[in-house]
Design a protein around this motif. Structure first.
Motif, mmCIF file in Angstrom:
data_model
loop_
_atom_site.group_PDB
_atom_site.id
_atom_site.type_symbol
_atom_site.label_atom_id
_atom_site.label_comp_id
_atom_site.label_asym_id
_atom_site.label_seq_id
_atom_site.Cartn_x
_atom_site.Cartn_y
_atom_site.Cartn_z
ATOM 1 N N ILE A 16 6.122 -3.897 -18.534
ATOM 2 C CA ILE A 16 7.254 -3.985 -17.609
ATOM 3 C C ILE A 16 7.724 -2.588 -17.220
ATOM 4 C CG2 ILE A 16 9.662 -4.708 -17.375
ATOM 5 C CD1 ILE A 16 9.010 -7.095 -19.172
ATOM 6 N N TYR A 17 7.836 -1.717 -18.230
ATOM 7 C CA TYR A 17 8.267 -0.351 -17.930
ATOM 8 C C TYR A 17 7.262 0.364 -17.017
ATOM 9 C CZ TYR A 17 8.542 4.642 -18.292
ATOM 10 O OH TYR A 17 8.561 5.961 -17.969
ATOM 11 N N HIS A 18 5.975 0.145 -17.257
ATOM 12 C CA HIS A 18 4.940 0.793 -16.439
ATOM 13 C C HIS A 18 5.119 0.429 -14.971
ATOM 14 C CE1 HIS A 18 1.132 2.430 -15.166
ATOM 15 N NE2 HIS A 18 0.695 1.241 -14.782
ATOM 16 N N GLN A 19 5.437 -0.820 -14.692
ATOM 17 C CA GLN A 19 5.623 -1.239 -13.307
ATOM 18 C C GLN A 19 6.890 -0.636 -12.706
ATOM 19 O OE1 GLN A 19 5.415 -5.537 -13.338
ATOM 20 N NE2 GLN A 19 3.195 -5.511 -13.057
ATOM 21 N N ILE A 20 7.975 -0.623 -13.470
ATOM 22 C CA ILE A 20 9.218 -0.052 -12.953
ATOM 23 C C ILE A 20 9.064 1.447 -12.735
ATOM 24 C CG2 ILE A 20 11.643 0.400 -13.483
ATOM 25 C CD1 ILE A 20 11.747 -2.238 -14.969
ATOM 26 N N ASN A 21 8.443 2.123 -13.695
ATOM 27 C CA ASN A 21 8.295 3.574 -13.610
ATOM 28 C C ASN A 21 7.422 3.987 -12.425
ATOM 29 O OD1 ASN A 21 8.746 6.257 -14.723
ATOM 30 N ND2 ASN A 21 6.570 6.238 -15.231
ATOM 31 N N ALA A 22 6.536 3.098 -12.004
ATOM 32 C CA ALA A 22 5.652 3.427 -10.886
ATOM 33 C C ALA A 22 6.425 3.660 -9.596
ATOM 34 C CB ALA A 22 4.625 2.309 -10.680
ATOM 35 N N PHE A 23 7.626 3.099 -9.502
ATOM 36 C CA PHE A 23 8.407 3.299 -8.283
ATOM 37 C C PHE A 23 8.839 4.758 -8.117
ATOM 38 C CE2 PHE A 23 8.991 -1.312 -8.709
ATOM 39 C CZ PHE A 23 8.661 -1.699 -7.426
ATOM 40 N N ALA A 24 8.748 5.558 -9.199
ATOM 41 C CA ALA A 24 9.023 6.986 -9.060
ATOM 42 C C ALA A 24 7.967 7.664 -8.200
ATOM 43 C CB ALA A 24 9.079 7.648 -10.438
ATOM 44 N N ASP A 25 6.801 7.035 -8.009
ATOM 45 C CA ASP A 25 5.744 7.564 -7.151
ATOM 46 C C ASP A 25 5.862 7.033 -5.731
ATOM 47 O OD1 ASP A 25 4.091 9.258 -8.845
ATOM 48 O OD2 ASP A 25 3.745 7.432 -9.993
ATOM 49 N N TYR A 26 7.024 6.635 -5.359
ATOM 50 C CA TYR A 26 7.355 6.196 -4.007
ATOM 51 C C TYR A 26 7.075 4.715 -3.794
ATOM 52 C CZ TYR A 26 8.226 6.428 0.993
ATOM 53 O OH TYR A 26 8.755 6.244 2.240
ATOM 54 N N GLY A 27 8.118 3.948 -3.980
ATOM 55 C CA GLY A 27 8.087 2.533 -3.644
ATOM 56 C C GLY A 27 9.140 2.250 -2.597
ATOM 57 N N ILE A 83 0.854 -1.184 0.000
ATOM 58 C CA ILE A 83 0.000 0.000 0.000
ATOM 59 C C ILE A 83 0.889 1.233 0.000
ATOM 60 C CG2 ILE A 83 -1.914 1.173 1.141
ATOM 61 C CD1 ILE A 83 -2.564 -1.569 -0.021
ATOM 62 N N ARG A 84 1.434 1.511 -1.170
ATOM 63 C CA ARG A 84 2.279 2.671 -1.429
ATOM 64 C C ARG A 84 1.877 3.246 -2.782
ATOM 65 N NH1 ARG A 84 4.526 4.247 3.255
ATOM 66 N NH2 ARG A 84 4.440 2.344 4.504
ATOM 67 N N PRO A 85 2.117 4.538 -2.998
ATOM 68 C CA PRO A 85 1.741 5.110 -4.296
ATOM 69 C C PRO A 85 2.344 4.372 -5.485
ATOM 70 C CG PRO A 85 2.252 6.854 -2.737
ATOM 71 C CD PRO A 85 2.598 5.568 -2.050
ATOM 72 N N GLY A 86 3.603 3.895 -5.348
ATOM 73 C CA GLY A 86 4.229 3.199 -6.469
ATOM 74 C C GLY A 86 3.471 1.957 -6.901
ATOM 75 N N PRO A 87 3.311 0.947 -6.016
ATOM 76 C CA PRO A 87 2.557 -0.244 -6.391
ATOM 77 C C PRO A 87 1.114 0.052 -6.799
ATOM 78 C CG PRO A 87 3.869 -0.683 -4.436
ATOM 79 C CD PRO A 87 3.991 0.787 -4.705
ATOM 80 N N ILE A 88 0.488 1.037 -6.185
ATOM 81 C CA ILE A 88 -0.888 1.365 -6.560
ATOM 82 C C ILE A 88 -0.925 1.909 -7.978
ATOM 83 C CG2 ILE A 88 -2.835 2.896 -6.065
ATOM 84 C CD1 ILE A 88 -2.094 2.682 -3.098
ATOM 85 N N GLN A 89 -0.042 2.862 -8.291
ATOM 86 C CA GLN A 89 -0.014 3.445 -9.628
ATOM 87 C C GLN A 89 0.405 2.420 -10.676
ATOM 88 O OE1 GLN A 89 -1.574 6.139 -9.957
ATOM 89 N NE2 GLN A 89 -0.283 7.935 -9.708
ATOM 90 N N GLY A 90 1.218 1.464 -10.274
ATOM 91 C CA GLY A 90 1.686 0.454 -11.215
ATOM 92 C C GLY A 90 0.749 -0.725 -11.370
ATOM 93 N N ASP A 91 -0.465 -0.633 -10.823
ATOM 94 C CA ASP A 91 -1.462 -1.717 -10.915
ATOM 95 C C ASP A 91 -0.904 -3.038 -10.398
ATOM 96 O OD1 ASP A 91 -3.294 0.051 -12.128
ATOM 97 O OD2 ASP A 91 -2.389 -0.309 -14.091
ATOM 98 N N MET A 92 -0.244 -2.983 -9.250
ATOM 99 C CA MET A 92 0.352 -4.185 -8.686
ATOM 100 C C MET A 92 -0.437 -4.743 -7.505
ATOM 101 S SD MET A 92 4.260 -2.733 -8.566
ATOM 102 C CE MET A 92 4.860 -1.610 -9.822
ATOM 103 N N VAL A 93 -1.287 -3.924 -6.879
ATOM 104 C CA VAL A 93 -1.948 -4.324 -5.642
ATOM 105 C C VAL A 93 -2.945 -5.446 -5.888
ATOM 106 C CG1 VAL A 93 -3.397 -3.570 -3.732
ATOM 107 C CG2 VAL A 93 -1.610 -2.050 -4.620
ATOM 108 N N HIS A 94 -3.914 -5.204 -6.756
ATOM 109 C CA HIS A 94 -4.971 -6.203 -6.961
ATOM 110 C C HIS A 94 -4.458 -7.490 -7.604
ATOM 111 C CE1 HIS A 94 -8.070 -3.593 -5.449
ATOM 112 N NE2 HIS A 94 -7.674 -2.627 -6.249
#
Length: 656
Positions: free
Chosen positions: A290-301, A188-199
């Motif tokens: 793949i890039y979408h998930q990696i880039n999401a860490f810029a939103d705090y992972g 539950i961090r902005p990175g995983p949420i923005q990267g569609d990783m939570v669900h």
């Protein structure tokens, strides 16, 4: 942004959202600038967009890092220029912190957490109250009962996992071991949420979706997180495996992910990632995912090591809250302000878990919240230590000999300590009043109104607040509970008049006509003066009216509610959130006399009722109950403001 300003200058419409109400008045560009006091025909104003664009990305301010320092083998001034800081006797280096790696300087940041203070104080209390020394580093982290509370989202006051989003995730993730907490913290961090990783992770953990990997090379990297990258280290390893990044490039990616507002830095690496994956034969659509998930860490992972450190504190706080609830409550109340919930919500939750909380009483209370043992002893915080204030037990080698057989057991059926509310909760006392009270309390509790007035020089406003808080109630046992505060105020003001030789003041007896306070008025005074009430929750006074109209308690809905059922629920709104990642959805937390319930408000339902939802302390909400994998939410349809006159307007909440 500069782009929005340019749109305004050419005359298009621009929407501005009020942060509280979310109302969106639409203004033309010229009207917007006129409202701000600018002349839209002035050339300098029209050039403002370019100025703003040039400022974007520059440091917002210069300040002293409260916990950052540099280590060097030789004197620091020989390596980097140093200048005096704004604070006396402090210095700062003249370089940007991001430039230190190039010079191979070691920078260390110390992170201050309020929960560490809570744990430290709680352990000190336990050593005194139970005769037990607990080493958090030696906890086995396998206690099933502790994990049961997490799976049930019973986590008010627990570090990191007490928020609405975490509580909604816990029953689905069902943590049963330490690494599950590591994942929960990072998930539950902005990175995983923005990267569609939570669900995807939750579905895979529940067996609703097969574990898969974009390419076989990612399986060793993502196996422990079910094919979903949750940690920064995994993002780096994925870049190496999928895009052929070197270790240096992966480290550059780490730095970009770790920087605040790092989208610009991440954008510089985008093409390198995509080109590398294309060279490795990865289809463009897969490469983009793949890039979408990696880039999401810029939103705090989170780095995995950081998540593991936090998970240790999560388990420790949950363990102490479960087995030593009185000590934990006293510690977290004395550490305020911190955390997600107000003292009122923390106390309400603790009382629902069987903790006895006693009101402010100047014959027993101290400035801080204290612990009272069943045998009459009182444990008081004192300059980072805890000491026995009254009825001290038999001493041996300078330490109290505790009846550990009675109190050491973790069984809830054994006698438990109680928590005495401290004077620190009384609003408006100020630093002068605090110093006077703390100084007087060092010489023992007060024995009478006259004794208090003689020892503590306070103005009438402070005296009134203390009387209204109920701090002197026990000095008037012959009065009814409803009259004690008014009698105390009368006597307190009379005793504070002083003696005037030329105009002697005669004793004035307490009038028999002082009107007793009703219980709802006592609750109102409690909330107004201290922010919490032990006489009852404001919702308590509306229950008789609401129950016949189909309005159910939060506990009833959580325990017996069915998915899709149309229900009504009412409570104190203790939390309002509209995260940037939620696509305009608003989340509320309702608290009544039985517990809490999460409410989901769709954007189309929030906009017409934004002012009502944002400003009404008590709300009656009707909608459809959503029960999924043990997570209970109310999807709101209609809203109505309620009025209990029980101090709800003074209750503190966490809003937007």
């Amino acid at each position: 942004t500069a782009y929005e300003i340019r749109l305004s200058l050419v005359g298009s419409e621009m929407c501005i959202r009020d942060r509280t109400t979310s109302i969106r008045p639409v203004l033309s560009g010229r009207e917007l600038f006129k409202q701000a006091g600018f002349d839209p025909d002035d050339l300098r104003v029209r050039l403002l967009a370019d100025v703003v664009s040039g400022l974007h990305g520059l440091p917002r301010h210069r300040s002293i890092h409260v916990g950052g320092f540099i280590l060097t083998a030789q004197p620091l001034g020989e390596v980097v220029p140093i200048e005096p800081a704004s604070m006396p006797d402090r210095t700062v280096i003249q370089w940007e912190k991001d430039d230190l790696d190039g010079a191979k300087l070691v920078k260390i940041d110390l992170l201050g957490l309020g929960m560490l203070t809570v744990l430290q104080d709680c352990l000190a209390y336990i050593r005194q109250t139970r005769g037990i020394s607990i080493d958090l580093g030696q906890l086995e982290m396998t206690d099933a009962a502790v994990y049961d509370t997490m799976c049930a989202a019973d986590t008010v006051g627990v570090f990191q996992i007490e928020s609405r989003a975490q509580m909604s995730t816990l029953p689905r993730l069902k943590p049963r071991k330490f690494y599950d907490l590591v994942v929960e913290v990072a998930l539950i961090r902005p990175g995983p949420i923005q990267g569609d990783m939570v669900h995807p992770y939750l579905r895979r953990r529940a067996g609703e979706e097969p574990v898969s990997y974009f390419i076989p090379e990612l399986e060793p990297i993502l196996h422990r997180t079910l094919g979903v990258p949750l940690f920064q280290e995994q993002g780096m390893q994925v870049a190496v495996a999928a895009a052929g990044f070197t270790k240096l490039q992966a480290d550059q990616l780490r730095r970009a992910m770790a920087r605040k507002r790092s989208h610009e830095s991440m954008n510089e690496i985008v093409q390198k990632l995509l080109d590398g994956m294309e060279n490795n034969g990865i289809p463009i659509e897969v490469a983009k995912q793949i890039y979408h998930q990696i880039n999401a860490f810029a939103d705090y992972g989170f780095p995995e090591s950081h998540a593991a450190s936090f998970a240790l504190i999560v388990y420790a706080s949950a363990y102490l809250r479960f087995y030593y609830a009185p000590e934990f409550l006293a510690a977290i109340l004395n550490a305020q302000p911190m955390g997600f919930y107000s003292p009122s919500s923390l106390v309400e939750d603790a009382m629902r878990h069987g903790v006895e909380v006693r009101p402010i009483d100047f014959t027993k209370s101290s400035w801080d919240h204290t612990i009272e043992m069943p045998d009459g002893r009182t444990l008081v915080p004192n300059d980072g230590k805890v000491t026995w204030q009254s009825a001290a037990p038999r001493m041996q080698d300078g330490e109290p000999v505790l009846p550990t057989a009675a109190y050491a057991s973790m069984e809830k059926t054994q006698p438990q300590p109680a928590v005495r509310v401290g004077v620190r909760l009384v609003r408006g006392l100020g630093s002068t009043a605090r110093a006077a009270l703390e100084s007087a309390l060092k010489n023992g509790v007060f024995t009478s109104i006259e004794n208090f007035v003689q020892r503590v020089p306070l103005d009438k406003r402070a005296l009134r607040a203390l009387a209204e808080s109920g701090a002197f109630d026990s000095m008037f046992p012959h009065e009814s509970a409803e009259r004690r505060r008014r009698v105390a105020l009368w006597e307190l003001l009379a005793a504070s008049r002083g003696e005037y030789p030329l105009a002697p003041v005669s004793d004035t007896p307490v009038p028999t006509g002082l009107v007793p306070l009703k219980y709802v008025e006592l609750t109102e005074v409690d909330f107004r003066v201290t922010g919490l009430s032990l006489t009852g929750h404001p919702m308590k006074y509306l229950r008789e009216v609401l129950a016949p109209n189909g309005v159910r308690t939060t506990t009833n809905l959580r325990e017996t509610g069915r998915n899709g059922e149309r229900v009504g629920c009412a409570g104190l709104v203790i939390c309002r959130q509209r995260p940037g990642t939620a696509k305009g959805f608003v989340f509320l937390t309702l608290e009544d006399e039985t517990g809490m319930l999460n409410v989901i408000v769709e954007p189309t339902r929030f906009e017409p009722e934004s002012m009502l939802i944002s400003t009404s302390p008590l709300l009656l909400i009707r909608g459809v109950l959503q029960v999924v994998q043990g997570v209970v939410n109310l999807r709101a349809h209609t809203f109505r403001a309620l009025k209990a006159e029980g101090g709800e307007g003074w209750a503190r909440g966490r809003n937007f």
